[in-house]
Every structure is written in C-alpha cells, then in structure tokens.
Design a protein around this motif. Structure first.
Motif, PDB file in Angstrom:
ATOM      1  N   THR A 105      46.231  47.551  47.821  1.00 33.89           N
ATOM      2  CA  THR A 105      46.338  49.256  48.284  1.00 33.89           C
ATOM      3  C   THR A 105      46.938  49.281  49.410  1.00 33.89           C
ATOM      4  O   THR A 105      46.796  48.637  50.520  1.00 33.89           O
ATOM      5  N   THR A 106      47.950  50.184  49.782  1.00 28.30           N
ATOM      6  CA  THR A 106      48.873  50.264  50.831  1.00 28.30           C
ATOM      7  C   THR A 106      48.527  51.889  51.434  1.00 28.30           C
ATOM      8  O   THR A 106      48.763  52.835  50.610  1.00 28.30           O
ATOM      9  N   TRP A 107      48.383  51.910  52.910  1.00 29.47           N
ATOM     10  CA  TRP A 107      48.314  53.171  53.335  1.00 29.47           C
ATOM     11  C   TRP A 107      49.348  53.289  54.381  1.00 29.47           C
ATOM     12  O   TRP A 107      49.192  52.437  55.291  1.00 29.47           O
TER      13      TRP A 107
ATOM     14  N   LEU B 190      53.336  53.414  60.421  1.00 30.26           N
ATOM     15  CA  LEU B 190      52.193  52.280  60.715  1.00 30.26           C
ATOM     16  C   LEU B 190      51.653  52.101  59.056  1.00 30.26           C
ATOM     17  O   LEU B 190      51.365  53.058  58.233  1.00 30.26           O
ATOM     18  N   THR B 191      51.465  50.786  58.867  1.00 31.69           N
ATOM     19  CA  THR B 191      51.178  50.401  57.545  1.00 31.69           C
ATOM     20  C   THR B 191      49.828  49.406  57.503  1.00 31.69           C
ATOM     21  O   THR B 191      49.679  48.409  58.110  1.00 31.69           O
ATOM     22  N   ILE B 192      48.894  50.053  56.710  1.00 31.89           N
ATOM     23  CA  ILE B 192      47.655  49.170  56.461  1.00 31.89           C
ATOM     24  C   ILE B 192      47.566  48.606  55.010  1.00 31.89           C
ATOM     25  O   ILE B 192      47.768  49.667  54.191  1.00 31.89           O
ATOM     26  N   GLU B 193      47.183  47.461  54.845  1.00 36.54           N
ATOM     27  CA  GLU B 193      47.268  46.890  53.450  1.00 36.54           C
ATOM     28  C   GLU B 193      46.039  46.122  53.018  1.00 36.54           C
ATOM     29  O   GLU B 193      45.783  45.357  53.957  1.00 36.54           O
ATOM     30  N   ALA B 194      45.633  46.436  52.045  1.00 37.45           N
ATOM     31  CA  ALA B 194      44.290  45.832  51.557  1.00 37.45           C
ATOM     32  C   ALA B 194      44.512  44.768  50.340  1.00 37.45           C
ATOM     33  O   ALA B 194      45.110  45.674  49.479  1.00 37.45           O
ATOM     34  N   ASN B 195      44.033  43.677  50.546  1.00 35.14           N
ATOM     35  CA  ASN B 195      44.490  42.820  49.216  1.00 35.14           C
ATOM     36  C   ASN B 195      43.412  42.591  48.511  1.00 35.14           C
ATOM     37  O   ASN B 195      41.993  42.181  48.772  1.00 35.14           O
ATOM     38  N   GLY B 196      43.098  43.471  47.176  1.00 36.56           N
ATOM     39  CA  GLY B 196      41.862  43.594  46.390  1.00 36.56           C
ATOM     40  C   GLY B 196      41.810  44.524  45.880  1.00 36.56           C
ATOM     41  O   GLY B 196      42.523  45.581  46.226  1.00 36.56           O
ATOM     42  N   LYS B 197      40.792  44.747  45.121  1.00 38.24           N
ATOM     43  CA  LYS B 197      40.450  46.283  44.643  1.00 38.24           C
ATOM     44  C   LYS B 197      39.624  47.161  45.565  1.00 38.24           C
ATOM     45  O   LYS B 197      38.768  46.687  46.418  1.00 38.24           O
ATOM     46  N   VAL B 198      40.128  48.293  45.591  1.00 36.88           N
ATOM     47  CA  VAL B 198      39.686  49.439  46.390  1.00 36.88           C
ATOM     48  C   VAL B 198      39.115  50.500  45.687  1.00 36.88           C
ATOM     49  O   VAL B 198      39.883  51.038  44.919  1.00 36.88           O
ATOM     50  N   SER B 199      37.752  50.789  45.663  1.00 40.38           N
ATOM     51  CA  SER B 199      36.930  51.916  44.957  1.00 40.38           C
ATOM     52  C   SER B 199      37.195  53.112  45.740  1.00 40.38           C
ATOM     53  O   SER B 199      36.048  53.427  46.194  1.00 40.38           O
ATOM     54  N   GLY B 200      38.349  53.888  46.010  1.00 39.58           N
ATOM     55  CA  GLY B 200      38.151  55.037  46.431  1.00 39.58           C
ATOM     56  C   GLY B 200      38.112  55.123  47.862  1.00 39.58           C
ATOM     57  O   GLY B 200      37.541  56.055  48.480  1.00 39.58           O
ATOM     58  N   GLN B 201      38.325  54.293  48.481  1.00 40.19           N
ATOM     59  CA  GLN B 201      37.998  54.246  49.862  1.00 40.19           C
ATOM     60  C   GLN B 201      39.244  54.106  50.684  1.00 40.19           C
ATOM     61  O   GLN B 201      40.490  53.871  50.159  1.00 40.19           O
TER      62      GLN B 201
ATOM     63  N   PRO C 232      50.699  63.062  57.667  1.00 40.16           N
ATOM     64  CA  PRO C 232      49.719  62.753  56.724  1.00 40.16           C
ATOM     65  C   PRO C 232      49.789  61.339  56.232  1.00 40.16           C
ATOM     66  O   PRO C 232      50.724  60.405  56.580  1.00 40.16           O
ATOM     67  N   VAL C 233      48.718  60.823  55.742  1.00 41.66           N
ATOM     68  CA  VAL C 233      48.498  59.481  55.151  1.00 41.66           C
ATOM     69  C   VAL C 233      48.872  59.476  53.608  1.00 41.66           C
ATOM     70  O   VAL C 233      48.357  60.183  52.793  1.00 41.66           O
ATOM     71  N   SER C 234      49.956  58.615  53.207  1.00 37.39           N
ATOM     72  CA  SER C 234      50.223  58.350  51.900  1.00 37.39           C
ATOM     73  C   SER C 234      49.838  57.097  51.354  1.00 37.39           C
ATOM     74  O   SER C 234      49.653  55.975  52.041  1.00 37.39           O
ATOM     75  N   THR C 235      49.256  57.170  50.067  1.00 39.83           N
ATOM     76  CA  THR C 235      48.557  55.911  49.609  1.00 39.83           C
ATOM     77  C   THR C 235      49.309  55.534  48.153  1.00 39.83           C
ATOM     78  O   THR C 235      49.836  56.280  47.612  1.00 39.83           O
ATOM     79  N   SER C 236      49.412  54.155  48.052  1.00 37.74           N
ATOM     80  CA  SER C 236      49.926  53.487  47.119  1.00 37.74           C
ATOM     81  C   SER C 236      49.337  52.348  46.608  1.00 37.74           C
ATOM     82  O   SER C 236      48.841  51.544  47.419  1.00 37.74           O
ATOM     83  N   SER C 237      49.286  51.909  45.363  1.00 35.05           N
ATOM     84  CA  SER C 237      48.654  50.567  44.681  1.00 35.05           C
ATOM     85  C   SER C 237      49.421  49.822  43.956  1.00 35.05           C
ATOM     86  O   SER C 237      50.577  50.634  43.292  1.00 35.05           O
ATOM     87  N   ARG C 238      49.452  48.705  43.738  1.00 40.01           N
ATOM     88  CA  ARG C 238      49.983  47.881  42.671  1.00 40.01           C
ATOM     89  C   ARG C 238      49.336  46.603  42.100  1.00 40.01           C
ATOM     90  O   ARG C 238      48.503  46.465  43.028  1.00 40.01           O
ATOM     91  N   THR C 239      49.672  46.271  40.954  1.00 46.03           N
ATOM     92  CA  THR C 239      48.977  45.275  40.497  1.00 46.03           C
ATOM     93  C   THR C 239      49.877  44.398  39.771  1.00 46.03           C
ATOM     94  O   THR C 239      50.853  44.664  39.205  1.00 46.03           O
ATOM     95  N   GLN C 240      49.747  42.928  39.860  1.00 48.75           N
ATOM     96  CA  GLN C 240      50.725  42.122  39.425  1.00 48.75           C
ATOM     97  C   GLN C 240      49.895  41.048  38.436  1.00 48.75           C
ATOM     98  O   GLN C 240      48.921  40.552  38.917  1.00 48.75           O
ATOM     99  N   ILE C 241      50.484  40.628  37.406  1.00 47.53           N
ATOM    100  CA  ILE C 241      50.101  39.625  36.658  1.00 47.53           C
ATOM    101  C   ILE C 241      51.149  38.527  36.731  1.00 47.53           C
ATOM    102  O   ILE C 241      52.185  38.426  36.059  1.00 47.53           O
ATOM    103  N   VAL C 242      50.835  37.241  37.378  1.00 47.82           N
ATOM    104  CA  VAL C 242      51.656  36.091  37.256  1.00 47.82           C
ATOM    105  C   VAL C 242      51.115  35.202  36.653  1.00 47.82           C
ATOM    106  O   VAL C 242      50.138  34.378  37.146  1.00 47.82           O
TER     107      VAL C 242
END
Length: 547
Positions: free
Chosen positions: A85-87, A41-52, A67-77
């Motif tokens: 942010t992805t859970w 199961l993948t939950i993805e949020a587009n934008g800034k997440v402040s510790g939520q 268990p839930v694993s958390t990852s984030s990415r930032t792109q500049i194009v």
C-alpha cells in the motif's frame, strides 16, 4: 490455465487475513529542493493494511502539504503472493534551510526520518525570467484590525499547461480574497507576460511583528514540444502591527480618511405635522471593511418619532486601498408644531496617518414644524372665553338673549324645493345608467400587472389584518404597494391622510423600535379601504371585494 488461476485466487483469499506489514519506508522524489518547489513524499507499506493510514499532521507545522492519495497492489508470482500500500502527497517549504521529515508509523512499523535541504532561489536564474511573482501591501504600517490590501501578480512568459497557486499566509490575521482574479498582459524589459492578479484583504488581530508568507506557484509550461515543470514564489513581507491606543474610546475605527454626509427629503426646514421626513446618512472610510462600519446613532428628540429604515453596506478596492461605505436611512415623523433643534451627530475615528483621534461630525439642524392646514384646530386656552366670578359683573353684565324663529315658507318656496329634489333624482338615475354602461377603470399605478397577482397580494393583506400579525401585515402592504400601485411605501404614504400615516408610523414603531405599541391591523385595513374608495371613485376596489 483457468483452473490454475482459480487455485491461485483461492490461496490468496485464504491467506489474505493472515498478512501483516513487515516493512514501512518513506522517500522523496528530489533532494535538495528549491524554496516554493513541490516535491513528492511517498510512504510505502509491504503487507496487508486494514484501513490504516500514516499520521502526516506533523508536516503541516513546517511545510505546505497537499491531500494524501492512496493506492494498493497485489502480485502473485509462481504461487508467491505479495501486497503493498502506497500513500503519496505533495510537500513544499516556503523557507530555505535544513529540515527533517519525521518518521511515520503504521500497524506498529516505523519508517526512517528524512533529512531534506531547501535552497533559496536565485532571482537572476533564467527560470525566474519565465515565471515570477510580485507582491505588495498597502498600507505597510498597520494598527490592530486595520484592513490592508495585499496584491499578488503572477507573471508567466510561456504557454501555461497546468498550474497550482497557493494562498498567502499570516498568523493572527484574517485573509479574505477580494473579487475574482484578473488576467492581463504586460511588457517587462521588452518581454510580453501574461499577468494573473489576485487581491486579498488582510486584517491583523494582534499587535506585534508578523510576516506574510507569499503565494507559491507550481505548474507546467510548454516549450516547443516539451512540457517543463516550473515554480515561483514571491517575497516575504514583514509587518509591524500597532496596538489600539489606551485612551481611545468608542468603536475602534482605524482609517486614513473618514467622511460622514447626510441627505434630507424633503430638504426644506419647514415641515407639516405628520409629514414623514427621510434622513439618509452616508459613512465612507478607507482601510476599513464593511463589517467594521459602526452603526450611526440618531439622538431622540421630544416632539419627533424616529424609526430606522434600510441599511446598506458595501466595500471595494481602488488604487491599492480598501474603501467601505455605509448608507443608513431613518424615518422622522414630527408630532406637534414648534421650532426644534436636532442635535449634532458625532462619530469618533482614529487617523492612522497622524496617529490621532478625530471626529466625523454633522452639525445641528433647526426645523420648524407647522400645523396641518387641512386638519381642524382646537382653540387655545387663551382663546377660550373666561367666566367672570365677580359679583358685580354677574349683577350688571346681562347677556342679551337671541331667539331664533323659523320663517314660514310660502307655496313658491315649497315648489322650488320639490323641483330641486326631482332634478336631483333624475341626475342620479342618469349617472347610474351611465356608470353601468362604462367599462371599469384600471387602477392608476398598476398598468401591466395581472389581476390575479394583485388579487393574491390583497388576499394576503386581508388575512394578515384579520390575524393581527403586524409583521406579516406590513410585509404584505409593502408588497401590494410596490407591485399593484408601483410606488414606494414612502411615495404611497405621501398620498394618504394624516390618520393613516400615523397608524403606519405606529406599525413601524412596533416592528423596528424597542418600544412596543399595539396596532389594530384590522382597523388600519378598514381605513385603507376607505381611502381607496375616495381615490378610486367610479372603479371597483379590490380591497373591498376581499374584505
């Protein structure tokens, strides 16, 4: 180029606090899925997440979750920045059917619910021949708090690379893994399988109808040069749990078989006053955990002092049954001569085979206690001469008076006496000279024990005696006897006189019984010193040195 990257980073840093979530999505990597098969199961949020984080607790009501694993990415194009942010978590269903994964919320944004279909497994598929699970429960008919042995066997027909095996589940019951898992090989329908076996102890806490959800296997195996994902699940076992009968009295002990035995040391039915007796009970029961084994109450008997000693509890699994054993020892000290009958010991238990209350019983035992021949006996009242009050007897019965007169000694008698004293004095001088030349003898029982260690033990015993700490004194005495003398306390007591045995009995009573008794540890310490002087005559006494 470096300047351009620095400008992009500065713009990113300034714009970062202003970002917010503009979209929240949820997805699964496979649909439909098999019973017992994990999906992601993948939950993805587009934008800034402040510790939520999304709240996934609702999934545990219908699914098995990891268990839930958390990852984030930032792109500049081209100067445009985006963040996400992805859970991710592993989810599995133990049952077939149509289920709904609820929506999730993060920072005010919600995802859409997901409808997922869980399909029952076909037991004849080729995958089940490569990996499958067998489960069993013994016994299958249970009472409340009766222990049953749940056995799981995982059969693997290919080279295993990695694996994940869940635990069985049962509501309103305690499940405990018994020992380590075992690995072996079996031949099933002409094919060799690697078999992993796990045993669990299951104890239902409520009556009713329950189901035991089986373990689930997910892993990867090697087939040639490929890695293949495989999963397997065992069968669900339904259990009918019966309540405790209303007419049952005593500690609840449901079992198929209970046996109560005893051992006496010494085994003779004739004992001496003050001589300790050790009575050891052994209680064995099937389908009961060691924590459920009840304490054995020994009835008190006038003329005896009874003190609890050591208690040991063990359990094991054999032939699909849980076997528990309780070994309890009691020290019994007879106080006065006579013939005594120790009452029977009766322990109720419920026979789950015939559904009836039964009793594990030890018969009464008659013991004769005789006086210690080494101790002086006071004359009984019947042996004391009676004084007559009759006036006739006082007038006619006149006791003869015996007058003792010291005989006069002759010169020869005085010479013999003087010669005896001279010989005694010469003997003492010779003994003293020889004793100074002879090396000090080592204690009888402490061969191989360092002198420094023994001295430390004796010092602890001395300090505990002077402080009057009964518990510390008894612990130090046991440690000294077992280390320095290399004897058990029981064997050491058998070598002591009655006075020391009685004092030790009082000490044990103050420690182990509800009746408190004052024990003069310093006086007891002095008596032990005196006893050591007699036993080790001609040797240097360590206790005497430190006292």
């Amino acid at each position: 180029m470096v300047m351009r990257n620095a400008i992009y980073f500065l713009i990113f840093a300034l714009a970062l606090p202003a970002w917010a979530i503009d979209k929240l999505t949820a997805s699964v990597d496979k649909n439909p899925v098999l019973v017992g098969e994990y999906f992601t199961l993948t939950i993805e949020a587009n934008g800034k997440v402040s510790g939520q984080m999304p709240d996934t607790s609702a999934l545990s009501q219908r699914f098995v979750t990891g268990p839930v694993s958390t990852s984030s990415r930032t792109q500049i194009v081209n100067g445009s920045m985006s963040s996400a942010t992805t859970w991710q978590m592993q989810v599995m269903s133990r049952r077939a059917g149509d289920f709904t994964i609820p929506s999730f919320e993060v920072a005010g944004e919600q995802s859409q619910p997901i409808n997922i279909k869980v399909v029952a497994r076909d037991q004849d598929t080729s995958e089940q021949k490569d990996v499958f699970i067998k489960v069993s429960l013994e016994p299958q008919s249970l009472y409340v708090q009766q222990a049953a042995l749940y056995t799981m066997k995982l059969y693997i027909g290919k080279d295993l690379i990695e694996a994940q095996l869940s635990e069985p589940l049962m509501t309103d019951a305690t499940l405990t893994a018994m020992g380590q898992q075992k690995e072996d090989y079996e031949i099933v329908e002409g094919r060799r399988y690697r078999v992993i076996t796990r045993n669990y102890l299951i104890q239902p806490q409520k009556s009713g109808t329950f189901s035991i959800d089986p373990p689930v296997f997910n892993g990867q195996v090697r087939e040639g040069y490929r890695r293949m994902a495989m999963s397997a699940i065992g069968e669900t076992i339904d259990v009918e749990v019966k309540p405790i009968p209303n007419d049952y009295r005593g500690d609840w002990l449901p079992s198929e078989l209970v046996n109560l035995a005893e051992e006496w040391q010494p085994s003779d039915n004739k004992v001496v006053v003050g001589s300790p007796i050790t009575r050891t009970f052994t209680l064995t029961a099937l389908g009961i955990t060691k924590e459920q084994m009840p304490d054995i109450d020994v009835p008190s008997v006038s003329g005896f002092r009874i003190y609890p000693d050591e208690t040991d509890r063990n359990q094991m699994a054999r032939d699909g049954r849980v076997i528990s054993q309780l070994i309890a020892s009691y020290a019994i000290l007879p106080q006065k001569p006579g013939v005594y009958t120790l009452p029977e010991v009766k322990l109720p238990w419920f026979n789950t085979v015939i559904n009836r209350v039964q009793y594990a019983t030890l018969p009464a035992r008659t013991i004769e206690v005789v006086a210690d021949p080494n101790q002086p006996q006071l004359p009984s009242q019947s042996e004391v001469p009676q004084t007559s009050t009759s006036s006739e007897q006082t007038q006619t019965a006149v006791e003869p008076q015996i007058v003792y007169k010291e005989a006069e000694k002759s010169v020869i008698d005085w010479a013999i006496s003087a010669l005896g004293y001279i010989l005694w004095f010469i003997t003492m001088v010779i003994w003293f000279v020889k004793s100074r030349r002879q090396p000090k003898l080592a204690p009888t029982h402490n061969s191989g024990v360092k002198e420094a260690d023994i001295s430390a033990l004796v010092k602890d015993l001395s300090l505990a005696a002077k402080k009057g700490d009964a518990s510390a004194f008894y612990k130090s005495l046991r440690k000294y006897v077992e280390t320095a003398q290399q004897l058990t306390v029981k064997a050491w007591l058998s070598e002591q006189d009655t006075e020391i045995r009685e004092e030790i009995a009082k000490l044990q009573a103050s420690l182990y019984s509800a009746n408190e008794s004052d024990v003069d540890t310093l006086s007891l310490y002095k008596k032990i010193i005196s006893a050591e002087k007699l036993v080790k005559s001609g040797t240097q006494n360590r206790l005497e040195q430190l006292y």
